[in-house]
Design a protein around this motif. Structure first.
Motif, PDB file in Angstrom:
ATOM      1  N   VAL A  64       0.838  -1.200   0.000  1.00 49.02           N
ATOM      2  CA  VAL A  64       0.000   0.000   0.000  1.00 49.02           C
ATOM      3  C   VAL A  64       0.871   1.247   0.000  1.00 49.02           C
ATOM      4  CG1 VAL A  64      -1.809   1.272   1.206  1.00 49.02           C
ATOM      5  CG2 VAL A  64      -1.779  -1.238   1.298  1.00 49.02           C
ATOM      6  N   ALA A  65       0.651   2.129  -0.970  1.00 49.17           N
ATOM      7  CA  ALA A  65       1.322   3.426  -1.011  1.00 49.17           C
ATOM      8  C   ALA A  65       0.273   4.520  -0.857  1.00 49.17           C
ATOM      9  CB  ALA A  65       2.079   3.611  -2.321  1.00 49.17           C
ATOM     10  N   VAL A  66       0.504   5.436   0.068  1.00 49.79           N
ATOM     11  CA  VAL A  66      -0.422   6.540   0.353  1.00 49.79           C
ATOM     12  C   VAL A  66       0.223   7.831  -0.130  1.00 49.79           C
ATOM     13  CG1 VAL A  66      -1.715   7.752   2.141  1.00 49.79           C
ATOM     14  CG2 VAL A  66      -1.256   5.302   2.376  1.00 49.79           C
ATOM     15  N   LEU A  67      -0.369   8.440  -1.162  1.00 43.17           N
ATOM     16  CA  LEU A  67       0.246   9.608  -1.788  1.00 43.17           C
ATOM     17  C   LEU A  67      -0.787  10.723  -1.977  1.00 43.17           C
ATOM     18  CD1 LEU A  67       2.333   7.758  -4.536  1.00 43.17           C
ATOM     19  CD2 LEU A  67       3.140   8.580  -2.316  1.00 43.17           C
ATOM     20  N   PRO A  68      -0.920  11.620  -1.013  1.00 46.53           N
ATOM     21  CA  PRO A  68      -1.848  12.739  -1.169  1.00 46.53           C
ATOM     22  C   PRO A  68      -1.458  13.593  -2.368  1.00 46.53           C
ATOM     23  CG  PRO A  68      -1.072  12.561   1.099  1.00 46.53           C
ATOM     24  CD  PRO A  68      -0.211  11.647   0.276  1.00 46.53           C
ATOM     25  N   ALA A  69      -2.468  14.075  -3.100  1.00 44.88           N
ATOM     26  CA  ALA A  69      -2.194  14.912  -4.272  1.00 44.88           C
ATOM     27  C   ALA A  69      -3.438  15.692  -4.651  1.00 44.88           C
ATOM     28  CB  ALA A  69      -1.737  14.053  -5.456  1.00 44.88           C
ATOM     29  N   ASP A  70      -3.205  16.860  -5.239  1.00 49.78           N
ATOM     30  CA  ASP A  70      -4.267  17.664  -5.825  1.00 49.78           C
ATOM     31  C   ASP A  70      -4.124  17.538  -7.337  1.00 49.78           C
ATOM     32  OD1 ASP A  70      -6.007  19.557  -6.822  1.00 49.78           O
ATOM     33  OD2 ASP A  70      -5.312  21.193  -5.531  1.00 49.78           O
ATOM     34  N   LEU A  71      -5.006  16.789  -7.953  1.00 47.41           N
ATOM     35  CA  LEU A  71      -4.852  16.478  -9.370  1.00 47.41           C
ATOM     36  C   LEU A  71      -5.101  17.675 -10.286  1.00 47.41           C
ATOM     37  CD1 LEU A  71      -6.445  12.924  -9.563  1.00 47.41           C
ATOM     38  CD2 LEU A  71      -4.090  13.592  -9.089  1.00 47.41           C
ATOM     39  N   THR A  72      -5.571  18.776  -9.726  1.00 48.20           N
ATOM     40  CA  THR A  72      -5.716  19.980 -10.553  1.00 48.20           C
ATOM     41  C   THR A  72      -4.369  20.686 -10.745  1.00 48.20           C
ATOM     42  OG1 THR A  72      -6.223  21.465  -8.683  1.00 48.20           O
ATOM     43  CG2 THR A  72      -8.073  20.313  -9.718  1.00 48.20           C
ATOM     44  N   GLU A  73      -3.350  20.229 -10.015  1.00 47.74           N
ATOM     45  CA  GLU A  73      -2.014  20.807 -10.121  1.00 47.74           C
ATOM     46  C   GLU A  73      -1.108  19.894 -10.933  1.00 47.74           C
ATOM     47  OE1 GLU A  73      -1.120  23.747  -9.052  1.00 47.74           O
ATOM     48  OE2 GLU A  73      -3.006  24.210  -7.982  1.00 47.74           O
ATOM     49  N   LYS A  74      -0.522  20.421 -12.001  1.00 45.43           N
ATOM     50  CA  LYS A  74       0.348  19.616 -12.877  1.00 45.43           C
ATOM     51  C   LYS A  74       1.500  18.987 -12.102  1.00 45.43           C
ATOM     52  CE  LYS A  74       2.860  19.737 -17.268  1.00 45.43           C
ATOM     53  NZ  LYS A  74       3.967  18.876 -16.791  1.00 45.43           N
ATOM     54  N   LYS A  75       2.117  19.769 -11.220  1.00 43.83           N
ATOM     55  CA  LYS A  75       3.266  19.240 -10.472  1.00 43.83           C
ATOM     56  C   LYS A  75       2.852  18.092  -9.573  1.00 43.83           C
ATOM     57  CE  LYS A  75       3.142  22.542  -6.585  1.00 43.83           C
ATOM     58  NZ  LYS A  75       1.797  23.088  -6.881  1.00 43.83           N
ATOM     59  N   ASP A  76       1.649  18.166  -9.028  1.00 41.77           N
ATOM     60  CA  ASP A  76       1.157  17.080  -8.179  1.00 41.77           C
ATOM     61  C   ASP A  76       0.906  15.817  -8.996  1.00 41.77           C
ATOM     62  OD1 ASP A  76       1.182  18.880  -6.084  1.00 41.77           O
ATOM     63  OD2 ASP A  76      -0.772  18.258  -5.315  1.00 41.77           O
ATOM     64  N   ARG A  77       0.368  15.990 -10.207  1.00 43.20           N
ATOM     65  CA  ARG A  77       0.114  14.824 -11.062  1.00 43.20           C
ATOM     66  C   ARG A  77       1.413  14.117 -11.405  1.00 43.20           C
ATOM     67  NH1 ARG A  77      -3.430  18.629 -13.702  1.00 43.20           N
ATOM     68  NH2 ARG A  77      -2.005  18.793 -15.485  1.00 43.20           N
ATOM     69  N   SER A  78       2.403  14.882 -11.803  1.00 38.23           N
ATOM     70  CA  SER A  78       3.692  14.285 -12.188  1.00 38.23           C
ATOM     71  C   SER A  78       4.374  13.626 -10.995  1.00 38.23           C
ATOM     72  CB  SER A  78       4.599  15.351 -12.795  1.00 38.23           C
ATOM     73  OG  SER A  78       4.031  15.867 -13.989  1.00 38.23           O
ATOM     74  N   LYS A  79       4.326  14.296  -9.839  1.00 30.87           N
ATOM     75  CA  LYS A  79       4.952  13.743  -8.636  1.00 30.87           C
ATOM     76  C   LYS A  79       4.234  12.469  -8.192  1.00 30.87           C
ATOM     77  CE  LYS A  79       6.694  15.094  -4.064  1.00 30.87           C
ATOM     78  NZ  LYS A  79       6.304  13.854  -3.377  1.00 30.87           N
TER      79      LYS A  79
END
Length: 266
Positions: A64-79
């Motif tokens: 299990v990997a837990v990775l919070p992200a805001d998908l409206t942000e390009k940098k978050d999508r790539s990260k």
């Protein structure tokens, strides 16, 4: 009791967006029970941690990997993609469950509201998928399941902007499926009606307020409008998504699988 073999997805790493929502939450639990390595993402870190705790009772913690992200942000999508690959390797299954709802009549719409629905439900989801899809093309394998809606198949009162965003998802699914299958990649959508989630309950609550009835009366009205007499459960939708990720669904391509309790047939 699981409907699927415990090793049905043991060879796959599946990324689930919107994992803090009812459907994404249950999907993560189902695929973890099928042996998949799972990456969960969303904006609510507290809910993600709670889900991770549940998943660790189903599968090994290292799966299990837990990775919070805001998908409206390009940098978050790539990260997100880079960190998911670092945790579990190649992403061969993608469940696009992130989304927002909202019901307004045409005269109530404003530009900000329209842009929010189209941005989250369609644009940013497509851009994330595009990055992952390119990697799938290199490997000639992958499965993508988009969470659409019955609102992506027919219009309803007070639902113009949301329906438009979900029609976009269905159209994108069908068009991309034709391109992707040439590379051994399958793309499908799941189209549920009302599901017993916080998002649906809020939608029913707003509709009840417009009608001047109680929330309980609104829930009863919603259930009575469905031939089966009830709204769907998140687990039912999760099981359908999980099936589409398995090899048993190998020749299901570009479909929009309805979960409507008989309310939409075509």
């Amino acid at each position: 009791m699981s409907l699927f073999a415990k090793d049905a997805l043991s060879h796959k790493h599946i990324l689930i967006t919107g994992a803090t929502g009812g459907i994404g939450y249950e999907t993560a639990k189902v695929v973890a029970g099928m042996g998949a390595k799972v990456t969960i993402t969303g904006r609510n870190e507290e809910k993600l941690k709670g889900l991770a705790g549940e998943l660790e009772r189903i599968t090994a913690k290292e799966n299990v990997a837990v990775l919070p992200a805001d998908l409206t942000e390009k940098k978050d999508r790539s990260k997100l993609i880079a960190d998911a690959e670092k945790a579990h390797g190649f992403i061969c299954g993608l469940v696009n469950s992130a989304g927002v709802a909202g019901g307004r009549t045409v005269e109530e719409l404003d530009e900000e509201f329209i842009e929010k629905l189209m941005n989250v439900n369609y644009k940013c989801t497509l851009l994330l998928t595009q990055e992952i899809y390119k990697k799938m093309m290199e490997r000639k394998e992958g499965d993508i399941v988009n969470l659409a809606s019955l609102s992506g198949l027919r219009g309803t009162h007070g639902n113009t902007a949301y329906a438009a965003s979900k029609f976009a998802v269905v159209g994108w699914t069908q068009s991309m499926a034709l391109e992707a299958i040439e590379h051994g990649i399958r793309v499908n959508a799941v189209c549920p009606g009302y599901v017993d989630t916080e998002m649906a309950r809020n939608s029913i609550r707003r509709k009840a307020e417009r009608k001047g009835i109680t929330f309980e009366e609104g829930m009863e009205e919603a259930a009575n409008s469905i031939p089966s007499g009830r709204i769907s459960t998140p687990e039912e939708v999760a099981n359908t998504i999980a099936f589409l990720l398995t090899d048993a669904a190998a020749n299901i391509v570009g479909e929009s699988v309805k979960i409507s309790g008989g309310s939409v047939m075509r």
